[in-house]
Design a protein around this motif. Structure first.
Motif, PDB file in Angstrom:
ATOM      1  N   TYR A   1    -112.428 -56.811  59.000  1.00  0.00           N
ATOM      2  CA  TYR A   1    -113.410 -55.857  59.500  1.00  0.00           C
ATOM      3  C   TYR A   1    -113.251 -55.415  60.761  1.00  0.00           C
ATOM      4  O   TYR A   1    -112.942 -56.213  61.744  1.00  0.00           O
ATOM      5  CB  TYR A   1    -114.916 -56.516  59.230  1.00  0.00           C
ATOM      6  CG  TYR A   1    -115.399 -56.543  57.779  1.00  0.00           C
ATOM      7  CD1 TYR A   1    -115.725 -55.471  56.902  1.00  0.00           C
ATOM      8  CD2 TYR A   1    -115.439 -57.656  57.358  1.00  0.00           C
ATOM      9  CE1 TYR A   1    -115.893 -55.735  55.651  1.00  0.00           C
ATOM     10  CE2 TYR A   1    -115.788 -58.046  56.169  1.00  0.00           C
ATOM     11  CZ  TYR A   1    -115.935 -57.208  55.246  1.00  0.00           C
ATOM     12  OH  TYR A   1    -116.320 -57.203  54.070  1.00  0.00           O
TER      13      TYR A   1
ATOM     14  N   GLU B   1    -121.494 -51.881  57.181  1.00  0.00           N
ATOM     15  CA  GLU B   1    -122.854 -51.382  56.317  1.00  0.00           C
ATOM     16  C   GLU B   1    -123.406 -51.895  55.470  1.00  0.00           C
ATOM     17  O   GLU B   1    -124.650 -52.210  54.939  1.00  0.00           O
ATOM     18  CB  GLU B   1    -122.239 -49.992  56.036  1.00  0.00           C
ATOM     19  CG  GLU B   1    -123.493 -48.970  55.140  1.00  0.00           C
ATOM     20  CD  GLU B   1    -124.549 -48.525  56.101  1.00  0.00           C
ATOM     21  OE1 GLU B   1    -125.651 -48.022  55.633  1.00  0.00           O
ATOM     22  OE2 GLU B   1    -124.634 -48.742  57.315  1.00  0.00           O
ATOM     23  N   TRP B   2    -122.526 -52.816  54.616  1.00  0.00           N
ATOM     24  CA  TRP B   2    -122.869 -53.610  53.374  1.00  0.00           C
ATOM     25  C   TRP B   2    -123.722 -54.711  53.884  1.00  0.00           C
ATOM     26  O   TRP B   2    -124.945 -55.138  53.263  1.00  0.00           O
ATOM     27  CB  TRP B   2    -121.857 -54.154  52.745  1.00  0.00           C
ATOM     28  CG  TRP B   2    -120.931 -55.100  53.488  1.00  0.00           C
ATOM     29  CD1 TRP B   2    -119.966 -54.659  54.310  1.00  0.00           C
ATOM     30  CD2 TRP B   2    -120.960 -56.545  53.831  1.00  0.00           C
ATOM     31  NE1 TRP B   2    -119.340 -55.825  54.735  1.00  0.00           N
ATOM     32  CE2 TRP B   2    -119.859 -56.914  54.580  1.00  0.00           C
ATOM     33  CE3 TRP B   2    -122.011 -57.579  53.295  1.00  0.00           C
ATOM     34  CZ2 TRP B   2    -119.968 -58.060  54.886  1.00  0.00           C
ATOM     35  CZ3 TRP B   2    -121.855 -58.591  53.606  1.00  0.00           C
ATOM     36  CH2 TRP B   2    -120.887 -59.079  54.454  1.00  0.00           C
TER      37      TRP B   2
ATOM     38  N   PRO C   1    -119.291 -49.831  50.622  1.00  0.00           N
ATOM     39  CA  PRO C   1    -119.075 -48.220  50.747  1.00  0.00           C
ATOM     40  C   PRO C   1    -118.388 -47.930  51.783  1.00  0.00           C
ATOM     41  O   PRO C   1    -118.137 -48.441  52.810  1.00  0.00           O
ATOM     42  CB  PRO C   1    -120.770 -47.844  50.936  1.00  0.00           C
ATOM     43  CG  PRO C   1    -121.110 -49.304  51.599  1.00  0.00           C
ATOM     44  CD  PRO C   1    -120.413 -50.124  51.033  1.00  0.00           C
ATOM     45  N   VAL C   2    -117.860 -46.648  52.035  1.00  0.00           N
ATOM     46  CA  VAL C   2    -117.326 -45.905  53.079  1.00  0.00           C
ATOM     47  C   VAL C   2    -117.795 -44.557  53.197  1.00  0.00           C
ATOM     48  O   VAL C   2    -117.984 -43.925  52.214  1.00  0.00           O
ATOM     49  CB  VAL C   2    -115.614 -45.761  52.898  1.00  0.00           C
ATOM     50  CG1 VAL C   2    -115.279 -45.008  51.617  1.00  0.00           C
ATOM     51  CG2 VAL C   2    -114.897 -45.176  53.869  1.00  0.00           C
ATOM     52  N   ASN C   3    -118.140 -43.957  54.450  1.00  0.00           N
ATOM     53  CA  ASN C   3    -118.771 -42.847  54.551  1.00  0.00           C
ATOM     54  C   ASN C   3    -117.978 -41.443  54.655  1.00  0.00           C
ATOM     55  O   ASN C   3    -117.410 -40.969  55.644  1.00  0.00           O
ATOM     56  CB  ASN C   3    -119.539 -42.798  55.904  1.00  0.00           C
ATOM     57  CG  ASN C   3    -120.604 -41.728  56.334  1.00  0.00           C
ATOM     58  OD1 ASN C   3    -120.904 -41.155  55.217  1.00  0.00           O
ATOM     59  ND2 ASN C   3    -121.138 -41.370  57.471  1.00  0.00           N
TER      60      ASN C   3
ATOM     61  N   SER D   1    -125.158 -42.106  48.322  1.00  0.00           N
ATOM     62  CA  SER D   1    -123.708 -41.976  48.411  1.00  0.00           C
ATOM     63  C   SER D   1    -123.153 -40.644  48.353  1.00  0.00           C
ATOM     64  O   SER D   1    -123.565 -39.862  47.505  1.00  0.00           O
ATOM     65  CB  SER D   1    -123.267 -42.827  47.073  1.00  0.00           C
ATOM     66  OG  SER D   1    -121.786 -42.480  47.084  1.00  0.00           O
TER      67      SER D   1
ATOM     68  N   PHE E   1    -117.589 -48.668  58.157  1.00  0.00           N
ATOM     69  CA  PHE E   1    -118.068 -47.726  57.137  1.00  0.00           C
ATOM     70  C   PHE E   1    -117.716 -46.240  57.635  1.00  0.00           C
ATOM     71  O   PHE E   1    -117.640 -45.255  56.688  1.00  0.00           O
ATOM     72  CB  PHE E   1    -119.590 -47.914  57.397  1.00  0.00           C
ATOM     73  CG  PHE E   1    -120.430 -47.199  56.670  1.00  0.00           C
ATOM     74  CD1 PHE E   1    -120.340 -46.913  55.335  1.00  0.00           C
ATOM     75  CD2 PHE E   1    -121.332 -46.154  57.163  1.00  0.00           C
ATOM     76  CE1 PHE E   1    -121.185 -45.869  54.467  1.00  0.00           C
ATOM     77  CE2 PHE E   1    -122.414 -45.230  56.597  1.00  0.00           C
ATOM     78  CZ  PHE E   1    -122.277 -45.038  55.294  1.00  0.00           C
ATOM     79  N   ASN E   2    -117.767 -46.152  58.860  1.00  0.00           N
ATOM     80  CA  ASN E   2    -117.704 -44.764  59.331  1.00  0.00           C
ATOM     81  C   ASN E   2    -116.054 -44.554  60.067  1.00  0.00           C
ATOM     82  O   ASN E   2    -115.454 -45.516  60.204  1.00  0.00           O
ATOM     83  CB  ASN E   2    -118.390 -44.583  60.799  1.00  0.00           C
ATOM     84  CG  ASN E   2    -119.885 -44.459  60.073  1.00  0.00           C
ATOM     85  OD1 ASN E   2    -120.064 -43.418  59.376  1.00  0.00           O
ATOM     86  ND2 ASN E   2    -120.841 -44.790  60.885  1.00  0.00           N
TER      87      ASN E   2
END
Length: 358
Positions: A93, A188-189, A144-146, A320, A121-122
């Motif tokens: 990460y 984020e998760w 997730p990914v932003n 999302s 995430f960002n």
């Protein structure tokens, strides 16, 4: 009265007919056995009309979650008539530069679909936009990914995972203090799971969750170090929450070293955790079905590329920026730990070899 015997030729014919009948019944019985559903009823698999090319990049391959995703994608691609041309690993990460380079390489390889488990995430929007502009479909898997430049994602509701674990503690009917090891900062998760857990735990009468600090890495050592410190400061604790199984296994080790009767709840099942669930050190673990996620990525990609219906894929919303499907959580406890189909959900075959090429 004596029954007359049949002529030998007729007896042989009867025997042959009986044998055929037995074989026919055996064949009928075999064909009547239902085939195991690798999608647990979530979708009806189809085959691609052409051999599309898929590139995959995941955060790491240290656990069965990401291994399961890669195995699910690779195995489903073979079954569905598409090709996985590259599997890359960011390493950890936060290793976004490494992953950006891997995503850029997919352009040279001419993939139709770029599958990403993002290391953060960002920050991914520009690189994912460049892939989209190059005619490459982007799919997010696992976490997730932003970025609105993702075509769709196959994920899990991390808030729901946290709430499910809090409910498991509440239903244990032994309220008390819960220590929390929230997980790495910036993931984020991990944040969503922690928020869901804390919100739900506070609704359960008698439970007293202790707020924890984000930081550090995933892994057994970090889970053990953080939990040891928390146990010394809170000798009356009854539970420990962690968002991920390696932290949980470290927490369980710290509890054993201090000879304490404290139970752990966490997420992402691995083989090593099975005996820990059986003997009660792990009160409950949410399965993270990486294999199913990988399979669904391939199936949804085929449907989107061919303009076919995408059942159960939700439209973008506040949770999302892209269409998504959240695989429902499955809670593993001592009463079902021996019945759970790990080979369908999360643990690849023992003889499978990781196809990492970069």
């Amino acid at each position: 009265m004596k029954i007359p015997s049949l002529p030998r030729s007729l007896t042989s014919a009867v025997h042959r007919l009986s044998a055929c009948a037995v074989l026919s019944l055996a064949a009928f019985g075999a064909s009547a056995q239902p085939a195991e559903d690798r999608f647990i009823g979530l979708i009806e698999p189809i085959k691609a009309q052409k051999p599309y090319k898929i590139g995959v990049t995941v955060v790491h391959l240290h656990d069965d979650f990401y291994k399961g995703i890669v195995y699910g994608i690779e195995d489903e691609a073979k079954r569905s008539g598409v090709n996985v041309v590259q599997v890359s690993v960011a390493g950890a990460y936060g290793n976004v530069r490494e992953q950006f380079a891997q995503l850029n390489a997919f352009k040279t390889l001419g993939v139709d679909v770029a599958v990403v488990s993002a290391a953060a995430f960002n920050g991914y929007d520009p690189i994912l936009k460049s892939l989209k502009d190059a005619g490459i479909m982007v799919a997010a898997v696992g976490i997730p990914v932003n970025s609105a430049n993702v075509a769709f994602g196959v994920l899990q509701d991390d808030g729901e995972i946290g709430r499910t674990l809090a409910d498991a503690v509440c239903k244990n009917n032994d309220p008390g203090k819960i220590l929390t090891v929230p997980g790495p900062a910036g993931a984020e998760w991990a944040r969503l799971r922690y928020v869901g857990f804390m919100e739900q735990a506070k609704k359960c009468p008698g439970l007293a969750p202790v707020e924890g600090a984000f930081g550090g890495a995933l892994g057994l050592q970090h889970g053990m170090t953080q939990t040891s410190d928390l146990l010394l400061r809170h000798p009356d604790a009854k539970y420990v929450y962690t968002p991920e199984i390696s932290l949980a296994m470290g927490a369980a080790q710290a509890i054993r070293q201090q000879n304490r009767k404290v139970k752990v709840v966490s997420s992402s099942m691995v083989k090593e955790a099975i005996p820990m669930v059986k003997d009660g050190r792990l009160l409950a673990v949410v399965s993270e079905p990486g294999i199913i996620m990988g399979r669904l990525i391939v199936q949804y990609a085929i449907r989107q590329l061919e303009g076919k219906p995408t059942p159960k894929l939700s439209a973008p919303d506040k949770s999302s920026p892209y269409a998504y499907f959240n695989v429902p959580p499955e809670l593993i406890r001592p009463d079902n730990v021996d019945k759970h189909p790990y080979h369908i959900y999360e643990i690849p075959p023992a003889d499978w070899r990781l196809p990492v090429k970069q």
